[in-house]
Enzyme design. Structure first.
Site, PDB file in Angstrom:
ATOM      1  N   CYS A  84      28.586  38.887  36.868  1.00 48.17           N
ATOM      2  CA  CYS A  84      29.873  39.055  36.204  1.00 48.17           C
ATOM      3  C   CYS A  84      31.021  38.526  37.049  1.00 48.17           C
ATOM      4  CB  CYS A  84      30.096  40.528  35.878  1.00 48.17           C
ATOM      5  SG  CYS A  84      30.010  41.577  37.321  1.00 48.17           S
TER       6      CYS A  84
ATOM      7  N   ASP B 247      32.169  39.851  39.869  1.00 45.14           N
ATOM      8  CA  ASP B 247      32.924  40.908  40.550  1.00 45.14           C
ATOM      9  C   ASP B 247      32.744  40.822  42.063  1.00 45.14           C
ATOM     10  OD1 ASP B 247      33.700  41.840  38.138  1.00 45.14           O
ATOM     11  OD2 ASP B 247      32.603  43.732  38.212  1.00 45.14           O
TER      12      ASP B 247
ATOM     13  N   CYS C  48      36.378  44.198  36.929  1.00 50.24           N
ATOM     14  CA  CYS C  48      36.836  44.932  35.760  1.00 50.24           C
ATOM     15  C   CYS C  48      37.361  46.324  36.163  1.00 50.24           C
ATOM     16  CB  CYS C  48      35.693  45.098  34.772  1.00 50.24           C
ATOM     17  SG  CYS C  48      34.357  46.103  35.423  1.00 50.24           S
TER      18      CYS C  48
ATOM     19  N   CYS D 105      28.612  48.598  38.161  1.00 48.45           N
ATOM     20  CA  CYS D 105      29.853  48.612  38.942  1.00 48.45           C
ATOM     21  C   CYS D 105      29.766  49.658  40.057  1.00 48.45           C
ATOM     22  CB  CYS D 105      31.055  48.928  38.069  1.00 48.45           C
ATOM     23  SG  CYS D 105      31.336  47.696  36.802  1.00 48.45           S
TER      24      CYS D 105
END
Lengths: 275, 153
Positions: free
Chosen positions: B42, B44, B67, B110
């Site tokens: 993603c 991140d 995010c 996450c």
């Protein structure tokens, strides 16, 4: 019309020969299920296991063009994938059944280098011939689930097109399908601190530096466009080398990951607004 | 797909709107361990730092590019580990973060990234200051008491 009637009779006879009650075929829902079942049985008889996802090409060789799908309407045995029967011209039940890959679907040579202009042309032509409006009236005539088939086929074509058009998605797809390597997976970590630092630094400039101007952003956009371009060329080199020798997995993984981060930064640059 | 549309939980919102411990220590600051972890899936990236003195995490700082859930996860992680010993902080599980923030399944990763960041930051400190941690453990707990406990059990 005559052709379609003949096709329908063939469907009934195939069904009968396989022990499917022909009466059921009059019912639309069951009819499509029966046809799918037939296609599966036919395919299995020919040594294609439709139930399990067979990789459509497993070695460095190009896609095999062996037994693909038997037309459920006229029993034409196809040697390569086609949306429309090469015998009777009828839209085939589903490209899923044929285990066909993105490249084949869009009549494109398997590889990282893709002629995108040609790809777009093929895509548009296919979508025109699969347009739902073309099949709306046919559904009324009780032609078995042809509109649903067209919808499915159209969705598959779009998926294939989006994947092959984008270098990152294309690389990811090609690595998985041809080299059995999965990249950009959820649990995978990036082992390149330099790249991560670089991403962080850009991000700080975008989010925190009050001196960053629109001109800076435009310059960065150009910079990252150039970087993406260069990376795509690097990937192309890697894939071409892989065709001759073996695939340099760690370098290619690194390039793909870097490209993903560049995409992400490009997105951020697009959304940037002055503080 | 309902999970993807669902709004962030209040705890995520709180940590996202008012992230704790954002920033980084000055370059060259001593007794600091730094980690930078990233996930290409993603895009991140979490940079997390710990400042360890007298065997305790005195301070922690982070910067996250990602995010809302990734930011909230790192923010909450720094809160959790402050005041703990490195050994205690190493026990931090991503589920501690995910449960508190009520992360939906699609965002569990996450919290995993935040857990990785904490572990790597402490490991970086231990690499930079070898011996310091062991000496402190010896002073704090002592091998003798540990052995006694083992014997009693």
């Amino acid at each position: 019309m005559r052709q379609r009637k003949a096709a329908r009779q063939r469907v009934a006879s195939i069904a009968a020969s396989q022990g499917v009650v022909a009466m059921n075929l009059l019912d639309m829902g069951r009819r499509s299920a029966a046809i799918e079942q037939m296609a599966t049985t036919q395919a299995m008889r020919m040594g294609v296991d439709s139930m399990n996802r067979r990789p459509f090409f497993s070695s460095a060789e190009a896609a095999p063009s062996s037994d693909f799908l038997v037309c459920p309407y006229c029993e034409f045995r196809h040697t390569s994938f086609s949306f429309f029967c090469q015998g009777c011209g009828a839209l085939q039940p589903s490209p899923e059944e044929a285990q066909v890959g993105h490249y084949e679907l869009l009549d494109c040579d398997v590889g990282f280098d893709v002629d995108t202009a040609r790809l777009s042309k093929t895509y548009k032509t296919l979508q025109q011939s699969l347009h739902p409006d073309k099949y709306a009236h046919k559904t009324k005539e009780n032609v078995p689930d042809v509109q649903a088939s067209a919808d499915r086929a159209s969705a598959r074509v779009t998926e294939a097109y989006r994947t092959l058009l984008d270098p990152l998605k294309r690389a990811q797809y090609l690595l998985r399908k041809k080299f059995n390597i999965s990249v950009l997976e959820e649990e995978q970590r990036v082992n390149d601190p330099e790249l991560l630092e670089e991403v962080m630094e850009i991000q700080e400039r975008l989010e925190e530096d009050p001196n960053t101007t629109q001109e800076d952003i435009e310059a960065l956009k150009k910079d990252f466009d150039a970087r993406v371009c260069k990376l795509v060329n690097t990937l192309s080199d890697h894939f071409r080398r892989a065709d001759r020798q073996s695939l340099d997995e760690s370098s290619i993984r690194e390039a793909v990951e870097r490209l993903q981060f560049y995409y992400r930064i490009k997105e951020e640059l697009q959304q940037w607004k002055p503080k | 797909m309902a999970g993807a549309v669902r709004r962030y939980s209040e705890n995520v919102h709180e940590h996202f709107q008012h992230p704790r411990n954002v920033g980084s220590f000055k370059k060259g600051e001593e007794h600091v361990g730094t980690a930078i972890v990233g996930k290409a899936a993603c895009g991140d990236v979490i940079k997390l730092q710990v400042k360890i003195e007298e065997g305790v995490i005195k301070d922690a700082k982070f910067k996250t590019f990602g995010c809302g859930s990734a930011i909230a996860s790192s923010s909450y992680a720094t809160e959790l580990i402050k005041g703990k010993t490195p050994e205690e902080a190493m026990q931090l599980k991503n589920t501690d973060i995910a449960d508190y923030l009520k992360l939906p399944p699609v965002k569990i990763h996450c919290s995993l990234l935040a857990e990785d960041a904490v572990r790597h930051a402490i490991e970086d400190y231990q690499k930079k200051y070898p011996g310091v941690t062991e000496a402190t453990i010896a002073a704090d707990e002592g091998p003798t008491s540990h052995q006694q406990q083992m014997g009693a059990a």
